[in-house]
Motif scaffolding. Structure first.
Motif, PDB file in Angstrom:
ATOM      1  N   VAL A 276       0.840  -1.198   0.000  1.00  0.00           N
ATOM      2  CA  VAL A 276       0.000   0.000   0.000  1.00  0.00           C
ATOM      3  C   VAL A 276       0.877   1.251   0.000  1.00  0.00           C
ATOM      4  N   GLY A 277       1.978   1.201   0.733  1.00  0.00           N
ATOM      5  CA  GLY A 277       2.899   2.333   0.739  1.00  0.00           C
ATOM      6  C   GLY A 277       3.463   2.604  -0.640  1.00  0.00           C
ATOM      7  N   ARG A 278       3.777   1.546  -1.365  1.00  0.00           N
ATOM      8  CA  ARG A 278       4.279   1.711  -2.729  1.00  0.00           C
ATOM      9  C   ARG A 278       3.227   2.365  -3.609  1.00  0.00           C
ATOM     10  N   LEU A 279       1.967   1.970  -3.431  1.00  0.00           N
ATOM     11  CA  LEU A 279       0.891   2.578  -4.210  1.00  0.00           C
ATOM     12  C   LEU A 279       0.742   4.057  -3.880  1.00  0.00           C
ATOM     13  N   ARG A 280       0.934   4.406  -2.626  1.00  0.00           N
ATOM     14  CA  ARG A 280       0.851   5.831  -2.267  1.00  0.00           C
ATOM     15  C   ARG A 280       1.950   6.624  -2.974  1.00  0.00           C
ATOM     16  N   ARG A 281       3.119   6.039  -3.107  1.00  0.00           N
ATOM     17  CA  ARG A 281       4.190   6.725  -3.839  1.00  0.00           C
ATOM     18  C   ARG A 281       3.838   6.861  -5.317  1.00  0.00           C
ATOM     19  N   ALA A 282       3.215   5.805  -5.882  1.00  0.00           N
ATOM     20  CA  ALA A 282       2.810   5.876  -7.283  1.00  0.00           C
ATOM     21  C   ALA A 282       1.733   6.935  -7.483  1.00  0.00           C
ATOM     22  N   ALA A 283       0.788   7.026  -6.530  1.00  0.00           N
ATOM     23  CA  ALA A 283      -0.262   8.043  -6.627  1.00  0.00           C
ATOM     24  C   ALA A 283       0.355   9.440  -6.619  1.00  0.00           C
ATOM     25  N   LYS A 284       1.305   9.656  -5.736  1.00  0.00           N
ATOM     26  CA  LYS A 284       1.985  10.952  -5.690  1.00  0.00           C
ATOM     27  C   LYS A 284       2.702  11.225  -7.002  1.00  0.00           C
ATOM     28  N   ALA A 285       3.348  10.184  -7.542  1.00  0.00           N
ATOM     29  CA  ALA A 285       4.075  10.351  -8.794  1.00  0.00           C
ATOM     30  C   ALA A 285       3.152  10.739  -9.937  1.00  0.00           C
ATOM     31  N   LEU A 286       1.948  10.235  -9.919  1.00  0.00           N
ATOM     32  CA  LEU A 286       0.993  10.483 -10.999  1.00  0.00           C
ATOM     33  C   LEU A 286       0.066  11.651 -10.709  1.00  0.00           C
ATOM     34  N   ARG A 287       0.368  12.419  -9.656  1.00  0.00           N
ATOM     35  CA  ARG A 287      -0.431  13.595  -9.291  1.00  0.00           C
ATOM     36  C   ARG A 287      -1.867  13.226  -8.949  1.00  0.00           C
ATOM     37  N   ILE A 288      -2.057  12.073  -8.326  1.00  0.00           N
ATOM     38  CA  ILE A 288      -3.386  11.638  -7.886  1.00  0.00           C
ATOM     39  C   ILE A 288      -3.515  11.954  -6.408  1.00  0.00           C
ATOM     40  N   ASP A 289      -4.510  12.749  -6.074  1.00  0.00           N
ATOM     41  CA  ASP A 289      -4.712  13.155  -4.676  1.00  0.00           C
ATOM     42  C   ASP A 289      -5.274  11.988  -3.881  1.00  0.00           C
TER      43      ASP A 289
END
Length: 482
Positions: A276-289
């Protein structure tokens, strides 16, 4: 890294065909069916074991991609006189054709699952069965496992039953046609109810904390000039409504088997915190709030797969589906694990027996559970080995998908080495910050990037240069452009 669904439209080209043939050889993919298997399939197609019940009066219909001929499921939906809904769901009865211990059975256990390459399918069963005699083709009378699920006004299952019956589908529909008919108000009543029931089931999925990933499919399309392009096809709402009928049936199958103490469940443990932490980093990378108070399931349901950044994130979300397996239970014991974390309920694979080995056994166990009889010995005896067999088959299927995508991307980009592309850095390795993953907007490619010196800027849009695209090794590689 998790990869995208892939299929190809238009001509594939001689070089790409040759590369895909080499890939099948390298992976040890089964080739043609042995003559003995084909002969047994021909005999079975000519003389299947037919049920006594005739349900051909039900105006069933199928929903599949255009051109599909291996049709596992057909459905009919209706309003119940006292309120709520009745769903009939017919599943191809492969056991009517496959004799336990025979050549067909042994070959199915060797293949385990249908494999999908960009240019062809490698089927679980010979075409005379999977594309003809056992397939729920329109206008053909076929043996089936006929499920009846009665739902209340909110779409909750009240009663479940399954029995063998002869059925006849009336129409072969595809997703785009279904979507247009429903949106325009021209759908027949049974088809219009698919949206009603599908939407209710989606609401129940949200309520119990389940997740359906609307992952876009990566398409390889031929341009008028003979070149190729990569693009995403975002799922339609009709894809989701149809999937909910299958999910509902799989949950009902799990409940039937759990009630009798004998069965096989499809299970998935909860995702570890690191994933889940990795997904949060991906969300940040893709500018997804993604606010910290918003659950993962709620975020996923808010995404639009038509948007490139959202499509890339949904693909990354498939990492949480890793670790899925099968849990066998007999003798009335409680299975452990018993839940599928993405479904958020007990669940079983039972709706695709033409394409997946385990579904034939699940169907047989559910028939016995519904009738209150002892299950067939051949079905119970096979249970212990099925999890391992399915795991091996799934590993091969995953390799086919992953390496097919790598190969096709390399083949389509091989003449563009040295070109630069707009991209977003969606992942950076923690131990190697100069190595990561980029998502190209056009073409629809996700690939490895290596920086010669500076760490990669996670989440930034950068220009990258294609440094390698070798179909022989099935790899592409980018570097930051200067």
């Amino acid at each position: 890294m998790p990869r995208r669904h892939l299929h190809m439209t238009g001509a594939e080209g001689a070089a790409l065909r040759a590369a895909l043939r080499d890939l099948r050889t390298r992976l040890g993919v089964p080739a043609a069916f042995p003559n003995g298997v084909l002969a047994e399939a021909e005999r079975a197609a000519a003389a299947p074991r037919l049920p006594s019940e005739d349900a051909t009066d039900l105006p069933l219909f199928t929903i599949d991609p255009p051109g599909s001929v291996d049709l596992d499921q057909a459905m009919h939906l209706a309003l119940r006189p006292a309120g709520g809904y009745r769903v009939h769901y017919a599943i191809a009865d492969v056991a009517a054709f496959v004799t336990p211990g025979g050549a067909l059975d042994a070959e199915a256990h060797r293949r385990v699952t249908t494999l999908y390459f960009p240019d062809e399918r490698v089927p679980l069963h010979p075409a005379v069965l999977s594309e003809d005699a056992a397939s729920l083709l329109p206008g053909r009378t076929r043996p089936a496992l006929l499920w009846r699920l009665d739902l209340d006004a909110d779409g909750r299952v009240e009663t479940t039953g399954v029995r063998r019956a002869l059925v006849r589908s009336r129409a072969r529909l595809d997703y785009e046609g279904v979507q247009k008919a429903v949106d325009s108000g021209t759908a027949e009543p049974a088809l219009a109810l698919l949206k009603v029931v599908g939407t209710l089931r989606e609401a129940l999925e949200t309520e119990r904390g389940g997740i359906s990933l609307n992952v876009p499919e990566q398409e390889v399309a031929e341009r008028p000039d003979g070149s190729y392009s990569l693009a995403y096809r975002a799922p339609l709402p009709a894809d989701g409504w149809n999937a909910q009928i299958s999910l509902m049936t799989g949950m009902a199958a799990a409940d039937l088997m759990l009630a009798t103490g004998t069965g096989i469940l499809r299970t998935l443990p909860a995702a570890p915190d690191g994933a889940v932490g990795r997904l949060r980093r991906a969300a940040k990378a893709l500018r997804i709030d993604w606010p910290h108070h918003v659950p993962y399931a709620a975020l996923v349901r808010s995404l639009d797969p038509h948007l490139p950044a959202h499509a890339a994130f949904l693909q990354e979300c498939t990492a949480l589906l890793r670790g899925a397996g099968y849990t066998v239970f007999t003798g009335g014991r409680t299975p452990d694990p018993a839940l599928h974390s993405a479904v958020a309920a007990p669940y079983a694979h039972c709706t695709a027996p033409l394409r997946r080995l385990v579904d034939r056994y699940t169907g047989e166990l559910c028939l016995a559970a519904s009738a209150g009889t002892e299950p067939a010995g051949w079905a119970v005896e096979a249970l212990e080995a099925l999890p391992h067999e399915m795991a091996e088959g799934s590993r091969l299927a995953n390799s086919v998908e992953r390496e097919s995508v790598d190969l096709v991307e390399a083949a389509l980009l091989k003449d563009r080495v040295g070109e630069t592309f707009e991209a977003t850095v969606i992942d950076v390795k923690e131990q190697e910050p100069r190595v990561g993953t980029v998502h190209l907007e056009d073409p629809a490619v996700v690939g490895r990037v290596e920086s010669p010196s500076a760490p990669l800027p996670l989440g930034d849009r950068i220009r990258v240069r294609l440094t390698q695209a070798d179909p022989g090794t099935a790899k592409i590689l980018f570097a930051p452009a200067r």
